[in-house]
Design a protein around this motif. Sequence first.
Motif, mmCIF file in Angstrom:
data_model
loop_
_atom_site.group_PDB
_atom_site.id
_atom_site.type_symbol
_atom_site.label_atom_id
_atom_site.label_comp_id
_atom_site.label_asym_id
_atom_site.label_seq_id
_atom_site.Cartn_x
_atom_site.Cartn_y
_atom_site.Cartn_z
ATOM 1 N N GLU A 104 0.815 -1.213 0.000
ATOM 2 C CA GLU A 104 0.000 0.000 0.000
ATOM 3 C C GLU A 104 0.851 1.267 0.000
ATOM 4 O O GLU A 104 0.527 2.240 -0.688
ATOM 5 C CB GLU A 104 -0.937 -0.013 1.212
ATOM 6 N N ASP A 105 1.935 1.275 0.765
ATOM 7 C CA ASP A 105 2.805 2.455 0.792
ATOM 8 C C ASP A 105 3.423 2.711 -0.581
ATOM 9 O O ASP A 105 3.622 3.864 -0.981
ATOM 10 C CB ASP A 105 3.927 2.274 1.813
ATOM 11 N N ILE A 106 3.723 1.644 -1.292
ATOM 12 C CA ILE A 106 4.338 1.769 -2.606
ATOM 13 C C ILE A 106 3.311 2.195 -3.649
ATOM 14 O O ILE A 106 3.597 3.017 -4.530
ATOM 15 C CB ILE A 106 4.982 0.424 -3.029
ATOM 16 N N GLU A 107 2.102 1.663 -3.540
ATOM 17 C CA GLU A 107 1.068 1.941 -4.534
ATOM 18 C C GLU A 107 0.672 3.416 -4.573
ATOM 19 O O GLU A 107 0.263 3.920 -5.619
ATOM 20 C CB GLU A 107 -0.162 1.077 -4.255
ATOM 21 N N VAL A 108 0.785 4.097 -3.451
ATOM 22 C CA VAL A 108 0.391 5.514 -3.417
ATOM 23 C C VAL A 108 1.557 6.441 -3.724
ATOM 24 O O VAL A 108 1.375 7.655 -3.822
ATOM 25 C CB VAL A 108 -0.222 5.886 -2.050
ATOM 26 N N ALA A 109 2.747 5.892 -3.873
ATOM 27 C CA ALA A 109 3.929 6.726 -4.142
ATOM 28 C C ALA A 109 4.011 7.077 -5.616
ATOM 29 O O ALA A 109 3.495 6.369 -6.483
ATOM 30 C CB ALA A 109 5.192 5.986 -3.710
ATOM 31 N N ASP A 110 4.675 8.192 -5.912
ATOM 32 C CA ASP A 110 4.967 8.562 -7.288
ATOM 33 C C ASP A 110 6.049 7.613 -7.812
ATOM 34 O O ASP A 110 7.124 7.506 -7.231
ATOM 35 C CB ASP A 110 5.462 10.004 -7.348
ATOM 36 N N ASP A 111 5.749 6.911 -8.909
ATOM 37 C CA ASP A 111 6.655 5.868 -9.382
ATOM 38 C C ASP A 111 8.057 6.398 -9.692
ATOM 39 O O ASP A 111 9.067 5.775 -9.339
ATOM 40 C CB ASP A 111 6.079 5.179 -10.622
ATOM 41 N N GLU A 112 8.124 7.523 -10.375
ATOM 42 C CA GLU A 112 9.430 8.080 -10.748
ATOM 43 C C GLU A 112 10.245 8.454 -9.514
ATOM 44 O O GLU A 112 11.431 8.123 -9.412
ATOM 45 C CB GLU A 112 9.236 9.305 -11.642
ATOM 46 N N LEU A 113 9.602 9.144 -8.558
ATOM 47 C CA LEU A 113 10.311 9.547 -7.349
ATOM 48 C C LEU A 113 10.702 8.345 -6.510
ATOM 49 O O LEU A 113 11.804 8.284 -5.958
ATOM 50 C CB LEU A 113 9.439 10.503 -6.529
ATOM 51 N N MET A 114 9.789 7.388 -6.405
ATOM 52 C CA MET A 114 10.060 6.190 -5.626
ATOM 53 C C MET A 114 11.240 5.409 -6.201
ATOM 54 O O MET A 114 12.116 4.957 -5.474
ATOM 55 C CB MET A 114 8.799 5.328 -5.577
ATOM 56 N N LEU A 115 11.268 5.291 -7.526
ATOM 57 C CA LEU A 115 12.364 4.582 -8.177
ATOM 58 C C LEU A 115 13.681 5.318 -7.963
ATOM 59 O O LEU A 115 14.698 4.713 -7.601
ATOM 60 C CB LEU A 115 12.071 4.433 -9.664
ATOM 61 N N ARG A 116 13.670 6.623 -8.176
ATOM 62 C CA ARG A 116 14.890 7.418 -8.001
ATOM 63 C C ARG A 116 15.414 7.330 -6.571
ATOM 64 O O ARG A 116 16.595 7.057 -6.340
ATOM 65 C CB ARG A 116 14.617 8.876 -8.354
#
Length: 272
Positions: free
Chosen positions: A244-256
């Motif tokens: 759930e924490d990952i699903e709500v994150a911005d993918d680009e920012l989370m990856l970076r």
Amino acid sequence: MAVLSVSEVTTYRWPFEKDVRTYANYGLSSIGVWRQKLTDYGEEKGGELLAEVGMNVSHLYFAGGFTGYDGRSLQDSIDDAQQAIWSASLIQADCLTLYTGSRGGHTYNHALRLFQLALDQILPSAEQHGVAIALEPMDARAATDWTFLTDLEQTLEVVDRRSHPLLKMALDTYHWGSDEKLYALLPDLVQHLAIVHLGDCTFAPSRDRERCLLGAGNVPLQSMIAALSEHGYDATYDIRLMGEDIEVADDELMLRDSCQYAERLLRTCDSV
């Protein structure tokens, strides 16, 4: 020196081509390929794309389910695993992640016999295609749908008894960050490791998808990586995030941010 990879489950909303090209743009040289995304894109076409961008495949995720818990017969699961081995060979994956399947209503010994019967057919296929099999144990609280191997020492025994050069293990920090036996087992464990997955959580695993951003949880990632390095592990660390924490994150920012955090960890441990 250890290599950093990112599993496609981390950016599960993205299609295969976006994963490959975006990971490459972030300077990553390795990717953990999710079979479903690869199949949707086309296996041969996917192999060509990976070769085009010069991306190594750290692992193909996943095959398994040999105990019949998911409703498939033993032979159906074996056939699927052999297909996965062929796919892993096509994209030149370093290994194929394998789960035994849940114990379900079986005794442990019977579930183990079913898995050994599967290995009797899978390992010759692995030899033929030159693909390592990475057997992945899980914390018992998250393993219900996945595997009956819920203890590191138990899994090591299974691998040691088979004593096959292509039967290895995968270690996920999400599942074993609080296991007190891990550090004592490392001298034996490291020699069998094909890959280490990086995951974090804020509480003990209850499902496999309750992960948080790396560094935001309670898993002692730095001490785990330092201990692995001290005992000679210098292969791939694969970022595996979902929940759930990952699903709500911005993918680009989370990856970076995840890549930057993991790279700092690896640099710190390499410099010790």
